[in-house]
Design a protein around this motif. Structure first.
Motif, mmCIF file in Angstrom:
data_model
loop_
_atom_site.group_PDB
_atom_site.id
_atom_site.type_symbol
_atom_site.label_atom_id
_atom_site.label_comp_id
_atom_site.label_asym_id
_atom_site.label_seq_id
_atom_site.Cartn_x
_atom_site.Cartn_y
_atom_site.Cartn_z
ATOM 1 N N SER A 99 0.852 -1.185 0.000
ATOM 2 C CA SER A 99 0.000 0.000 0.000
ATOM 3 C C SER A 99 0.890 1.238 0.000
ATOM 4 O O SER A 99 2.112 1.150 0.114
ATOM 5 N N LEU A 100 0.269 2.400 -0.131
ATOM 6 C CA LEU A 100 1.019 3.649 -0.072
ATOM 7 C C LEU A 100 1.169 4.131 1.365
ATOM 8 O O LEU A 100 1.771 5.161 1.620
ATOM 9 N N GLY A 101 0.591 3.368 2.310
ATOM 10 C CA GLY A 101 0.677 3.745 3.716
ATOM 11 C C GLY A 101 1.362 2.671 4.521
ATOM 12 O O GLY A 101 2.573 2.484 4.446
ATOM 13 N N GLN A 102 0.581 1.918 5.295
ATOM 14 C CA GLN A 102 1.146 0.895 6.166
ATOM 15 C C GLN A 102 1.745 -0.258 5.372
ATOM 16 O O GLN A 102 1.326 -0.559 4.253
ATOM 17 N N HIS A 152 -11.495 -3.810 -6.697
ATOM 18 C CA HIS A 152 -12.151 -4.028 -5.410
ATOM 19 C C HIS A 152 -11.964 -2.773 -4.564
ATOM 20 O O HIS A 152 -11.008 -2.027 -4.790
ATOM 21 N N PRO A 153 -12.836 -2.512 -3.593
ATOM 22 C CA PRO A 153 -12.675 -1.309 -2.756
ATOM 23 C C PRO A 153 -11.548 -1.418 -1.735
ATOM 24 O O PRO A 153 -11.619 -0.830 -0.663
ATOM 25 N N ALA A 154 -10.525 -2.159 -2.034
ATOM 26 C CA ALA A 154 -9.281 -2.228 -1.267
ATOM 27 C C ALA A 154 -8.233 -2.740 -2.249
ATOM 28 O O ALA A 154 -8.554 -3.487 -3.177
ATOM 29 N N LEU A 155 -6.990 -2.325 -2.049
ATOM 30 C CA LEU A 155 -5.932 -2.754 -2.961
ATOM 31 C C LEU A 155 -5.805 -4.276 -2.894
ATOM 32 O O LEU A 155 -5.476 -4.840 -1.842
ATOM 33 N N THR A 156 -6.087 -4.937 -4.018
ATOM 34 C CA THR A 156 -6.212 -6.395 -4.043
ATOM 35 C C THR A 156 -5.403 -6.973 -5.192
ATOM 36 O O THR A 156 -5.392 -6.433 -6.297
ATOM 37 N N LEU A 157 -4.742 -8.097 -4.923
ATOM 38 C CA LEU A 157 -3.954 -8.779 -5.943
ATOM 39 C C LEU A 157 -4.565 -10.134 -6.288
ATOM 40 O O LEU A 157 -5.007 -10.867 -5.405
ATOM 41 N N GLY A 158 -4.569 -10.447 -7.583
ATOM 42 C CA GLY A 158 -4.830 -11.796 -8.032
ATOM 43 C C GLY A 158 -3.494 -12.498 -8.184
ATOM 44 O O GLY A 158 -2.464 -11.853 -8.402
ATOM 45 N N TYR A 159 -3.478 -13.824 -8.061
ATOM 46 C CA TYR A 159 -2.225 -14.583 -8.148
ATOM 47 C C TYR A 159 -2.341 -15.671 -9.209
ATOM 48 O O TYR A 159 -3.337 -16.399 -9.262
ATOM 49 N N MET A 308 9.483 0.254 -3.909
ATOM 50 C CA MET A 308 8.831 1.318 -4.669
ATOM 51 C C MET A 308 9.029 2.711 -4.077
ATOM 52 O O MET A 308 8.758 3.696 -4.739
ATOM 53 N N THR A 309 9.487 2.797 -2.835
ATOM 54 C CA THR A 309 9.514 4.090 -2.155
ATOM 55 C C THR A 309 10.279 5.160 -2.927
ATOM 56 O O THR A 309 9.780 6.273 -3.110
ATOM 57 N N PRO A 310 11.512 4.889 -3.428
ATOM 58 C CA PRO A 310 12.206 5.937 -4.183
ATOM 59 C C PRO A 310 11.453 6.372 -5.428
ATOM 60 O O PRO A 310 11.421 7.548 -5.773
ATOM 61 N N ALA A 428 -3.657 1.991 -7.036
ATOM 62 C CA ALA A 428 -3.231 0.997 -8.023
ATOM 63 C C ALA A 428 -2.538 1.652 -9.208
ATOM 64 O O ALA A 428 -1.476 1.195 -9.654
ATOM 65 N N TRP A 429 -3.115 2.737 -9.720
ATOM 66 C CA TRP A 429 -2.509 3.379 -10.895
ATOM 67 C C TRP A 429 -1.222 4.120 -10.535
ATOM 68 O O TRP A 429 -0.292 4.183 -11.351
#
Length: 523
Positions: A99-102, A152-159, A308-310, A428-429
């Motif tokens: 996520s972009l937070g926690q 989905h209304p939360a950041l979600t990954l398919g595998y 991804m932080t940098p 996501a984007w």
């Protein structure tokens, strides 16, 4: 590959006589490769029974991996009750969407705070490693894992798991991007086509099918698929078998039986070879290995564990929204994710902002005839440096896939929408844009460069005393490789941090050269 379902219910556990056959536990599957590599996908309440089974053999020195699709309760509530995490000597890797937070670990620890649970995550005695993922690929021993953002209304990954020449895809929770496609009609295009490409030719597709097409209009924005859509998706993507899962807690066993019977009758009418069944708690599916099919990694695939932080530093979202109430709401949502929001009211302002900043996303409003978001999107695409890589999300009352494709619209945000959906789409984007930027920085032939022999160091001959020259080591290397190293190790280009670090590097080199000249002169 061997797959076993330990939970197939959606939203909330629903044990009882009406759900006894298909099961009442929430999402959890176990997958094992022919070599024995253990991968668990999601750990809802079904994870408790799986943990008990794993511990029944003693489970000393147990090694496993847990892939979390997202951190809604019905997909993680089994973790505090998953016994192998509390056994010393065990090793577990837990993966989930960045996520972009926690971090993933912080989020999982949240449900085990004192207020909610008597045992904290820190009290787990197994060795646990946490991995934050973006879209890309990585390896778990002999299993290649590919990740893909779901709707989905939360950041979600398919595998997508590939091993032994077979592919198993797990996609929970996911709502089709097009509301027409969601009801089982319409052409699969745009982002729905991207989803179809992810599940393409899977030997087994385990897909969220919580609603029917008739129920879906009342559930728009809830983040789940209809049975009719999943069946059409399976046929379109040439999938071999489809397991309908994430059963609605209000749907009893008899209703699920009727659903599957109707689906199979329609497939027989169209002479389709697609095999569709409803996932049953405890069910085992064996997928025979196929040596003819491989899962070799293709060049250019992005590493899903890439930091991804940098790449996210200093990025922003541009807003071309005339509706002041909507603009304020979206701006608040963007800031909540730690991203800067920049507004523009015309194309001149948009061009200036795009040139000055490195936006990760543009959100436009389209409300004809008053607001022509399509025209603005076309103008953005016509900019020389755009190349259709800057994501553009169109906010509108209804989607127009044909006009949107011509204008260069990347995705749609259909009104009315809630804050959670907008926030997830923005996250996501933004992450996709960061990944794309990092792909462009890495030279196409990086693997070949890294495989080169060590850098040759040529020692220049010692100059004669009095010539003013000094002894030095000359290192021959490739400028492109150096630029990549700077970007990866120091900071993103076009940021104050990068300029500062490069300045410090130049200062150190200059100082060292000066010291060497002074020593040479003294000799």
């Amino acid at each position: 590959m061997r797959v076993q379902f330990w939970g197939a219910r959606g939203s909330i556990a629903k044990p009882g006589p009406s759900t006894a056959r298909y099961g009442g536990n929430t999402s959890c599957i176990e997958a094992r490769s022919a070599r024995g590599t253990l991968v668990i996908v999601d750990c809802g309440t079904g994870g408790h029974s799986l943990g008990q089974k794993l511990m029944s053999g003693g489970a000393k020195g147990l090694r496993g991996h847990i892939l979390i699709s997202h951190t809604h309760w019905d997909h993680i509530q089994g973790i505090p009750f998953f016994c192998p995490l509390f056994a010393p000597g065990n090793e577990w890797d837990i993966y989930g969407p960045k996520s972009l937070g926690q971090s993933l670990r912080e989020t999982l620890a949240g449900q085990m705070q004192y207020t909610y649970f008597p045992v904290t995550l820190d009290q787990c005695r197994a060795k646990i490693r946490y991995h934050d993922l973006v879209e890309g690929t990585f390896d778990i021993d002999d299993i290649k894992v590919s990740t893909h953002y779901l709707n989905h209304p939360a950041l979600t990954l398919g595998y997508r798991l590939e091993a032994d020449g077979v592919a198993v895809v797990y996609a929970c929770d996911h709502e089709p991007y097009s509301r027409m496609v969601a009801t089982g009609d319409g052409e699969i295009t745009g982002q729905d086509l991207r989803h179809a490409e992810f599940v393409n030719r899977a030997d087994l597709l385990i897909h969220d099918a919580q609603y029917t097409a008739e129920e879906y209009p009342a559930k728009v924005g809830w983040g789940h698929s209809s049975v009719e859509y999943v069946v059409n998706l399976g046929r379109f993507a040439q999938v071999k078998r489809v397991a309908l899962t994430h059963h609605d807690p209000l749907r009893d066993d008899d209703a699920i039986d009727r659903l599957v019977a109707n689906v199979r009758a329609k497939l027989r009418e169209t002479k389709s070879s697609l095999d569709v069944f409803a996932a049953v708690e405890g069910q085992i599916v064996e997928i025979a290995p196929s040596p003819a099919k491989g899962s070799a990694r293709r060049a250019g695939e992005f590493q899903a564990e890439m930091p991804m932080t940098p790449a996210l530093a200093e990025w922003c979202v541009l807003l071309g929204i005339a509706d002041t109430k909507m603009a304020a709401a979206l701006s608040k949502t963007i800031r909540a994710e730690g991203i800067h929001a920049k507004f523009f009211s015309n194309m001149d302002e948009a061009r200036t902002l795009i040139a000055k900043h490195r936006p990760s996303l543009v959100i436009l409003e389209h409300d004809p005839p008053r607001i022509d978001g399509m025209g603005t999107c076309r103008a953005i695409r016509q900019q020389e440096n755009d190349h259709k890589q800057l994501p553009v999300v169109m906010v509108a009352a209804q989607e127009d896939q044909t006009a949107g494709a011509v204008a260069g619209v990347t995705d749609w945000l259909i009104k009315p929408f809630n804050d959670a959906y907008a926030r997830t789409k923005i996250s996501a984007w933004t992450l996709r844009a960061a990944c794309q930027w990092m792909r462009e920085v890495i030279p196409e032939d990086e693997e070949r460069r890294l495989a080169r022999p060590p850098i040759q160091v040529r020692r220049a001959p010692m100059a004669q005393k009095g010539t003013g020259r000094f002894s030095e080591n000359v290192i021959r290397t490739d400028k492109a490789a150096l630029l990549w190293m700077y970007c990866r190790e120091i900071a993103p280009f076009e940021t104050p941090t990068f300029s500062t670090k490069v300045g410090e590097l130049i200062a150190r080199v200059t100082k060292r050269s000066s010291e060497m000249r002074n020593r040479s002169a003294a000799n």
